[in-house]
Design a protein around this motif. Structure first.
Motif, mmCIF file in Angstrom:
data_model
loop_
_atom_site.group_PDB
_atom_site.id
_atom_site.type_symbol
_atom_site.label_atom_id
_atom_site.label_comp_id
_atom_site.label_asym_id
_atom_site.label_seq_id
_atom_site.Cartn_x
_atom_site.Cartn_y
_atom_site.Cartn_z
ATOM 1 N N TYR A 10 0.845 -1.188 0.000
ATOM 2 C CA TYR A 10 0.000 0.000 0.000
ATOM 3 C C TYR A 10 0.882 1.239 0.000
ATOM 4 O O TYR A 10 2.112 1.151 0.114
ATOM 5 N N MET A 12 0.662 5.135 1.934
ATOM 6 C CA MET A 12 -0.161 5.870 2.895
ATOM 7 C C MET A 12 0.624 6.994 3.552
ATOM 8 O O MET A 12 1.810 6.840 3.873
ATOM 9 N N TYR A 14 1.006 8.598 6.812
ATOM 10 C CA TYR A 14 0.675 8.333 8.212
ATOM 11 C C TYR A 14 0.302 9.603 8.970
ATOM 12 O O TYR A 14 -0.355 9.528 10.009
ATOM 13 N N VAL A 31 -6.191 1.363 11.037
ATOM 14 C CA VAL A 31 -6.488 1.637 9.628
ATOM 15 C C VAL A 31 -7.266 0.458 9.061
ATOM 16 O O VAL A 31 -6.866 -0.704 9.214
ATOM 17 N N LYS A 33 -10.143 -1.138 5.861
ATOM 18 C CA LYS A 33 -10.582 -1.068 4.468
ATOM 19 C C LYS A 33 -11.809 -1.947 4.276
ATOM 20 O O LYS A 33 -11.874 -3.056 4.815
ATOM 21 N N THR A 116 -9.591 3.626 4.731
ATOM 22 C CA THR A 116 -8.881 4.021 3.520
ATOM 23 C C THR A 116 -9.581 3.427 2.306
ATOM 24 O O THR A 116 -10.068 2.291 2.349
ATOM 25 N N GLU A 118 -7.881 3.665 -0.716
ATOM 26 C CA GLU A 118 -6.795 3.478 -1.670
ATOM 27 C C GLU A 118 -6.427 1.997 -1.788
ATOM 28 O O GLU A 118 -6.917 1.159 -1.036
ATOM 29 N N TRP A 120 -4.827 -1.379 -1.285
ATOM 30 C CA TRP A 120 -4.171 -2.118 -0.197
ATOM 31 C C TRP A 120 -4.397 -3.599 -0.449
ATOM 32 O O TRP A 120 -5.496 -4.024 -0.805
#
Length: 254
Positions: A10, A12, A14, A31, A33, A116, A118, A120
């Motif tokens: 991934y 990210m 932070y 975090v 998903k 998230t 995005e 992953w």
């Protein structure tokens, strides 16, 4: 303190997670998903959260669940609190961060979920490792990791560029430096210093570093281990799942 697992792929920032953690006055931030329907949820830690993002339930690798929100293995926690929790766990002979801290204290500590959207993916299993490599054949995934800010850089070994000899055919594949291609490569990922012999066919496969594929070899739906030497006229096909190929034959170099 930011705690991250080593089996996730991934990108990210932070700092954004830290800002969320401070804004919520959380004890621990996880975090998360949302995974698509059909995902094998028994591979992950599964959570439920309320409308404010506070975690209301958490279970590690459940056999059955109606939630599709998973932990990405990325956590933020204050250093002093982490030390206190670890010391308490040690006194009770407990050593698992997820089961003995997150799951055990889910109703005691203020644990929040940072979601998230995005890319992953976990590479904790053979299937997920294979699928993650295949994902990098998609232009949008390569662009996200290698072109969009912040870009990801890796150390480049001083090797000659890949060489594609006359008669070779390559389609929708990633071929690393130091490779020599004499055959056909389709929808595959070739790591550094892979030699593909004459009339070889490689499809939907991941070939790791320093592999020698003898002439007339056929590889499909496979992961070939690093430094393998595959004899000429070999055939390896993953029928129902990804096949791991490990062939430590003698290699003769003139």
């Amino acid at each position: 303190v930011v705690i991250v697992s080593g089996d996730g792929v991934y990108k990210m920032d932070y700092n954004k997670v830290l800002e969320y953690h401070i804004e919520r006055k959380a004890d621990i931030t996880v975090v998360c998903k949302e995974m698509p329907e059909g995902t094998d949820m028994s591979r992950f830690g599964v959570l439920k959260s309320d409308e404010n993002g506070r975690v209301t339930d958490m279970e590690e690798k459940p056999m059955m669940t109606d939630s599709h929100l998973i932990s990405c293995g990325i956590y933020i926690i204050r250093r002093r609190q982490l030390i206190e929790l670890i010391e308490r766990c040690a006194l009770e002979d407990r050593y698992d961060f997820v089961r003995d801290i997150l799951v055990r204290y889910k109703n005691v500590k203020k644990i929040y979920a940072y979601k998230t959207n995005e890319y992953w993916n976990s590479i904790s299993s053979v299937e997920s490792y294979y699928q993650t490599n295949m994902d990098f054949l998609k232009p949008e995934v390569r662009k996200y990791f290698l072109a969009d800010h912040p870009e990801i850089y890796s150390k480049v070994q001083d090797l000659p560029p890949a060489k594609f000899n006359a008669g070779s055919h390559v389609r929708n594949s990633l071929v690393a430096s130091g490779c020599i291609i004499n055959g056909t490569v389709e929808d595959s990922v070739l790591f550094k210093k892979v030699f593909v012999g004459n009339n070889c066919v490689i499809k939907n496969s991941v070939i790791l570093n320093d592999v020698y594929l003898g002439d007339n070899t056929y590889i499909e739906n496979c992961i070939v281990e690093s430094r393998d030497t595959i004899r000429a006229n070999s055939r390896f096909v993953g029928e129902d799942s990804v096949k791991i190929v490990m062939e430590k034959n003698e290699r003769y170099i003139m």
